[in-house]
Design a protein around this motif. Structure first.
Motif, PDB file in Angstrom:
ATOM      1  N   MET A  72      -3.461   7.062   0.449  1.00  0.00           N
ATOM      2  CA  MET A  72      -2.883   6.593   1.697  1.00  0.00           C
ATOM      3  C   MET A  72      -2.878   7.719   2.723  1.00  0.00           C
ATOM      4  O   MET A  72      -2.826   8.894   2.371  1.00  0.00           O
ATOM      5  CB  MET A  72      -1.449   6.089   1.465  1.00  0.00           C
ATOM      6  N   MET A  77       2.505   7.165   7.442  1.00  0.00           N
ATOM      7  CA  MET A  77       3.698   6.815   6.667  1.00  0.00           C
ATOM      8  C   MET A  77       4.897   7.648   7.112  1.00  0.00           C
ATOM      9  O   MET A  77       6.015   7.133   7.263  1.00  0.00           O
ATOM     10  CB  MET A  77       3.440   7.032   5.174  1.00  0.00           C
ATOM     11  N   ASP A 123       4.508   0.108   2.026  1.00  0.00           N
ATOM     12  CA  ASP A 123       3.362  -0.022   1.114  1.00  0.00           C
ATOM     13  C   ASP A 123       3.456  -1.339   0.346  1.00  0.00           C
ATOM     14  O   ASP A 123       3.443  -1.372  -0.889  1.00  0.00           O
ATOM     15  CB  ASP A 123       3.297   1.171   0.164  1.00  0.00           C
ATOM     16  N   VAL A 188      -6.835   1.048  -2.909  1.00  0.00           N
ATOM     17  CA  VAL A 188      -5.990   0.286  -1.983  1.00  0.00           C
ATOM     18  C   VAL A 188      -6.278  -1.209  -2.119  1.00  0.00           C
ATOM     19  O   VAL A 188      -5.361  -2.039  -2.109  1.00  0.00           O
ATOM     20  CB  VAL A 188      -6.217   0.763  -0.535  1.00  0.00           C
ATOM     21  N   THR A 193      -3.207  -4.268  -1.435  1.00  0.00           N
ATOM     22  CA  THR A 193      -2.274  -3.837  -0.408  1.00  0.00           C
ATOM     23  C   THR A 193      -2.414  -4.736   0.808  1.00  0.00           C
ATOM     24  O   THR A 193      -3.515  -4.991   1.294  1.00  0.00           O
ATOM     25  CB  THR A 193      -2.546  -2.370  -0.027  1.00  0.00           C
TER      26      THR A 193
END
Length: 337
Positions: A72, A77, A123, A188, A193
């Motif tokens: 990520m 984030m 997430d 991912v 996700t």
């Protein structure tokens, strides 16, 4: 450490009066309240968090679950996390940051221990294992992300499906008929996700509507991985003239590799990125992009959670409409492409 009794003595009032001023549970005259508040400032008094929690059954803490994975883009984030922490303080809450990949265990730990009054989860996967626990508890929560089924949940996110469609439409309007998507790392997509899957869904749906050929290839990011991915794309679709990149760590390697191959941007190929504005504007070619509204998502998540904690909130899904900013990386498809 200054005590409540010392504040009361300094202000010339009872300890219960100081307590009422702090809690706001009883009406106190303006003169008395101002005298107490001045004593609090003069003495540097801070209420004991443990005692306050016992008295109110509230911790005044929000748990932010933000699993930090190597696949990520951590700066985004953390920008969301900072926005959450900043907004939480304006409402009198501190933030407990949970960064481990604990899944449902983290939810159980927070709900079972009283560590926090509410939770914000990031997430988010389409079929996230944490969701049944959230639906089964009375503790308020908000997701920054959108699962496949949002029933009984409050969610805040960029409308990634609309984002994918907007990127595809921009390139198609410029005449590009073969478009490649350089996506996030394979892991991912393996986790399903939400943001990555929904972006891809929007790209595919719009490409079918507009009659554009679309090729999607995940990429781990970095120069070596991008070199392999780009070679594969151009081998499979040599006529590719448009790229959509949803992988911040692949942006600069892609631009460098295209230059090495003598492909001018935007004369020969066009590139659209889904990334923070800072990444788009500081790239070697200023990128046409859809920005990730990290701060806006963080602020909305806290506002929704505080409303729930105050008994005012209802379950809802807030999707922020994407905005595409045209810069130097996109132009008309080359003649004959």
């Amino acid at each position: 450490m200054v005590t409540l009794a010392e504040v009361a003595q300094h202000a010339g009032v009872s300890a219960s009066t100081v307590s009422y001023v702090l809690s706001g549970k009883r009406s106190i005259s303006t003169t008395t309240r101002q005298r107490v508040e001045q004593s609090i400032r003069d003495l540097g008094y801070h209420p004991n968090a443990g005692a306050r929690a016992l008295a109110s059954s509230r911790s005044n803490i929000i748990a932010l679950m933000i699993p930090l994975r190597t696949d990520m883009y951590v700066p985004v984030m953390m920008e969301i996390a900072i926005a959450v922490a900043t907004m939480a303080r304006t409402h009198g809450y501190d933030v407990l940051l949970l960064t481990g990949e604990e899944g449902p265990d983290a939810v159980r730990r927070v709900t079972g221990s009283g560590l926090a009054d509410g939770m914000i989860l990031m997430d988010v996967e389409l079929d996230d294992e944490r969701l049944p626990l959230l639906r089964g508890t009375d503790q308020p929560s908000v997701l920054i992300g959108l699962p496949a089924d949002a029933t009984g949940l409050t969610c805040v996110d960029l409308d990634f499906r609309a984002t994918g469609a907007l990127c595809l439409e921009h390139l198609a309007t410029l005449g590009h008929r073969d478009i490649a998507v350089i996506g996030e790392a394979p892991a991912v997509y393996e986790r399903h996700t939400g943001f990555a899957e929904r972006t891809l869904d929007g790209l595919r749906s719009r490409s079918q509507e507009l009659g554009v050929r679309l090729l999607h290839r995940p990429c781990d990011g970095g120069y070596d991985a991008m070199a392999v991915t780009l070679a594969r794309i151009l081998d499979e679709r040599p006529g590719t003239t448009g790229f959509v990149v949803q992988n911040e760590s692949a942006v600069e390697p892609l631009l460098g590799l295209l230059r090495q191959q003598g492909r001018a941007i935007p004369e020969d190929v066009s590139v659209v990125a889904i990334c923070p504005d800072q990444v788009a504007t500081q790239a070697s070619v200023r990128l046409t992009s859809v920005a990730i509204p990290a701060q806006e998502m963080g602020r909305h998540a806290v506002e929704h959670l505080v409303a729930k904690l105050d008994g005012r909130g209802t379950d809802e899904v807030l999707l922020i409409a994407p905005e595409l900013t045209v810069r130097a990386s996109t132009g008309p498809a080359p003649a004959g492409s």
